[in-house]
Design a protein around this motif. Structure first.
Motif, short mmCIF file in Angstrom:
data_model
loop_
_atom_site.label_atom_id
_atom_site.label_comp_id
_atom_site.label_asym_id
_atom_site.label_seq_id
_atom_site.Cartn_x
_atom_site.Cartn_y
_atom_site.Cartn_z
N ARG A 59 -98.32 49.44 -35.86
CA ARG A 59 -99.12 50.40 -35.86
C ARG A 59 -100.58 50.39 -35.28
NH1 ARG A 59 -100.74 54.41 -40.94
NH2 ARG A 59 -101.92 55.95 -39.80
N TYR A 60 -101.13 49.22 -35.99
CA TYR A 60 -102.43 48.84 -35.54
C TYR A 60 -102.69 47.45 -34.74
CZ TYR A 60 -103.47 52.11 -39.14
OH TYR A 60 -103.75 53.19 -40.07
N LEU A 61 -101.49 47.23 -34.15
CA LEU A 61 -101.41 45.94 -33.12
C LEU A 61 -101.52 46.29 -31.85
CD1 LEU A 61 -98.58 43.82 -35.08
CD2 LEU A 61 -101.03 43.58 -35.11
N PRO A 62 -101.83 45.42 -31.01
CA PRO A 62 -102.01 45.71 -29.64
C PRO A 62 -100.83 46.03 -28.77
CG PRO A 62 -102.69 43.59 -29.80
CD PRO A 62 -102.35 44.24 -31.25
N TRP A 63 -99.65 45.58 -29.57
CA TRP A 63 -98.49 46.10 -28.78
C TRP A 63 -97.58 46.96 -29.52
CZ3 TRP A 63 -95.41 43.63 -32.73
CH2 TRP A 63 -95.97 42.23 -33.16
N SER A 64 -96.69 47.68 -29.24
CA SER A 64 -95.87 48.65 -29.81
C SER A 64 -94.63 47.88 -30.55
CB SER A 64 -95.36 49.75 -28.82
OG SER A 64 -96.61 50.53 -28.61
N ALA A 65 -93.81 48.33 -31.36
CA ALA A 65 -92.56 47.84 -31.88
C ALA A 65 -91.38 47.58 -30.86
CB ALA A 65 -91.91 48.94 -32.93
N ARG A 66 -91.23 46.27 -31.03
CA ARG A 66 -90.22 45.76 -29.90
C ARG A 66 -89.13 45.86 -30.01
NH1 ARG A 66 -94.64 40.80 -29.85
NH2 ARG A 66 -95.67 41.13 -28.07
N GLY A 67 -88.10 45.87 -29.11
CA GLY A 67 -86.83 45.89 -29.00
C GLY A 67 -86.32 44.42 -29.05
N ARG A 68 -84.92 44.42 -28.97
CA ARG A 68 -84.52 42.86 -29.36
C ARG A 68 -85.09 41.91 -28.06
NH1 ARG A 68 -81.13 41.87 -33.52
NH2 ARG A 68 -80.28 39.91 -32.44
N GLU A 69 -84.91 42.24 -27.00
CA GLU A 69 -85.33 41.67 -25.75
C GLU A 69 -86.73 41.25 -25.63
OE1 GLU A 69 -85.21 42.72 -20.67
OE2 GLU A 69 -83.37 42.96 -21.82
N ASP A 70 -87.69 42.12 -25.91
CA ASP A 70 -88.97 42.09 -25.87
C ASP A 70 -89.27 41.03 -27.12
OD1 ASP A 70 -89.63 43.70 -23.99
OD2 ASP A 70 -90.07 45.44 -25.16
N SER A 71 -88.67 40.92 -28.16
CA SER A 71 -88.89 39.98 -29.38
C SER A 71 -88.52 38.91 -28.88
CB SER A 71 -88.13 40.56 -30.50
OG SER A 71 -88.78 41.63 -31.20
N GLN A 72 -87.35 38.54 -28.24
CA GLN A 72 -86.89 37.28 -27.64
C GLN A 72 -87.88 36.79 -26.75
OE1 GLN A 72 -84.46 35.34 -28.56
NE2 GLN A 72 -85.32 33.91 -27.25
N ALA A 73 -88.61 37.53 -25.95
CA ALA A 73 -89.49 36.98 -24.89
C ALA A 73 -90.90 36.61 -25.58
CB ALA A 73 -89.99 38.17 -23.90
#
Length: 199
Positions: A39-53
């Protein structure tokens, strides 16, 4: 401050801080995909692909040599090896010997003092090994848990910036907290004296 060889893992009373590995994916994705965590981070909730990156970027973020470098460490509970979050040091200025502290934790492990313990270990690493003169941290002013953590670390609130960042569709205020090396050393000395046995 450059080319400091840090020995991993780093152990605290209850935690182990170490570089990330591929086996950390599921546990890291659990909080990187949490809407409330992000919520207060500079990035939004990540999908699995974005989390892997994001995880792969952490594989190569294990030293501080140049401005802009980041040192990401996975935080695990020593007894169980459960990954509960991460702590970060960003090298912001070589000339001014300054770094920024960051942290993200799985809320399932909140209320146990783990974030404070891990963040304190990163301050010790920054001041004792990298010899930073100043370490600061920033957060959205609505993120009460984050700035309360900074206060538990005895960091001073130095600034309250009004609408200085546009994030997730809205202008947000931001707090900046900081600690100087002389302040750290005084606090550390007091802690050692307090912990010493008395007759």
């Amino acid at each position: 401050m450059v080319n400091v060889n840090v020995t991993f893992p780093i152990h605290t009373d209850r935690l182990t801080l170490r570089p990330f590995g591929q086996a950390d994916f599921e546990a890291m994705h659990a909080y990187h995909s949490d809407l409330e965590v992000c919520r207060y981070l500079p990035w939004s909730a990540r999908g699995r692909e974005d989390s892997q990156a994001a995880l792969e970027r952490r594989f190569y973020s294990t030293q501080l040599s140049r401005e802009g470098d980041a040192l990401y460490l996975a935080v695990t509970i020593s007894k169980t090896a459960d990954l509960i979050g991460e702590v970060i040091l960003f090298l912001r200025s070589l000339t001014s010997q300054q770094a920024e502290l960051g942290y993200v934790f799985n809320p399932a492990f909140a209320g146990c003092g783990y974030a404070t313990e891990a963040a304190k270990a990163m301050l010790e690493l920054g001041f004792e090994q990298f010899k930073f003169h100043r370490i600061y941290a920033r957060c959205d002013t609505r993120n009460i848990a984050s700035y309360k953590l900074m206060e538990r670390l005895n960091m001073r609130r130095e600034a309250h910036f009004l609408q200085n960042q546009f994030d997730k569709g809205a202008w947000c205020d931001q707090f900046t907290y900081a600690l100087l090396a002389p302040e750290w050393h005084v606090q550390h000395q007091h802690a050692e004296v307090s912990a010493a046995p008395h007759d």
